[in-house]
Design an enzyme around this catalytic site. Structure first.
Site, PDB file in Angstrom:
ATOM      1  N   SER A   1      34.159  12.634  36.989  1.00 24.15           N
ATOM      2  CA  SER A   1      32.958  12.313  37.245  1.00 24.15           C
ATOM      3  C   SER A   1      31.866  12.696  36.163  1.00 24.15           C
ATOM      4  CB  SER A   1      32.525  13.003  38.609  1.00 24.15           C
ATOM      5  OG  SER A   1      33.090  12.404  39.667  1.00 24.15           O
ATOM      6  N   GLN A   2      30.882  11.974  35.941  1.00 19.95           N
ATOM      7  CA  GLN A   2      29.626  12.258  35.415  1.00 19.95           C
ATOM      8  C   GLN A   2      29.574  13.908  35.357  1.00 19.95           C
ATOM      9  OE1 GLN A   2      26.142  10.646  36.752  1.00 19.95           O
ATOM     10  NE2 GLN A   2      25.002  10.748  34.936  1.00 19.95           N
TER      11      GLN A   2
END
Length: 215
Positions: free
Chosen positions: A63-64
């Site tokens: 994920s970011q």
């Protein structure tokens, strides 16, 4: 030339986290301590601190950074909790949660990623209080339930009933909920037998697979 990873982490914290409102000092410390570059494939390490998800193989992504920090902050962990993470991926978020909680169970559906996550956590010395298990995360992990907090790194039409059942009362769960294309990051609270939620932000995650996820 080898990047200055410590400088990359400091820049990530200032530009991607603090400027977007991440304020929990423990979360910021954890994000600064976990070497994100160690949780992405070697050939993609140059992208480790970009403001985007990064492919980790098997059709999955890490994920970011902002989303990892936001989900951790939403759980409001004090350090005494047992946490279930659904969708271990490469182990990065589990490492962050492990720095914030007493114990983390990270469940991953894809056997190859289970081995990747275990190896990454072991190599970075972040696995002491993190257990990575293989299984259908949409059904939770009953042997260690109930959990004080649950973090789901994949989108579902709703919070799966099994996860809600395995959430302690009081407890908190964070999960992307919506369609396959667009979701809201929901923060569920269970207190006195009542369930409520708020929306933290809009987001887009890969679909949660398994018996209680997308089919």
């Amino acid at each position: 030339m080898i990047p200055d990873w410590a400088a990359e982490r400091r820049d990530m914290i200032e530009r991607q986290l603090r400027r977007r409102g991440i304020r929990d000092a423990r979360v910021l410390r954890a994000m600064g301590a976990i070497p994100r570059e160690e949780f992405v494939p070697l050939e993609l390490r140059v992208l480790a601190y970009k403001d985007d998800p990064v492919a980790i193989g098997f059709g999955q992504t890490i994920s970011q950074p902002y989303m990892t920090a936001l989900m951790a902050e939403c759980l409001e962990l004090a350090g005494t909790e047992t946490v279930l993470e659904v969708g271990a991926g490469s182990g990065y978020a589990a490492g962050v949660l492990g720095a914030l909680a007493a114990r983390v169970i990270a469940i991953e559906l894809i056997p190859g990623l289970v081995e990747v996550a275990r190896a990454n956590l072991r190599r970075t010395c972040r696995g002491a209080n993190v257990t990575v298990v293989q299984g259908d995360g949409s059904a939770g992990y009953a042997p260690v339930a109930p959990y004080d907090a649950i973090s789901v790194a994949a989108a579902a039409p709703d919070l799966p009933a099994s996860l809600l059942d395995q959430l302690r009362d009081p407890g908190c769960a964070v999960i992307p909920v919506g369609s396959r294309e667009d979701q809201d990051l929901r923060v569920y609270t269970k207190r006195g037998g009542c369930i409520d939620y708020r929306v933290a932000t809009q987001c887009r995650f890969v679909p949660l697979r398994g018996g209680e996820g997308w089919h």
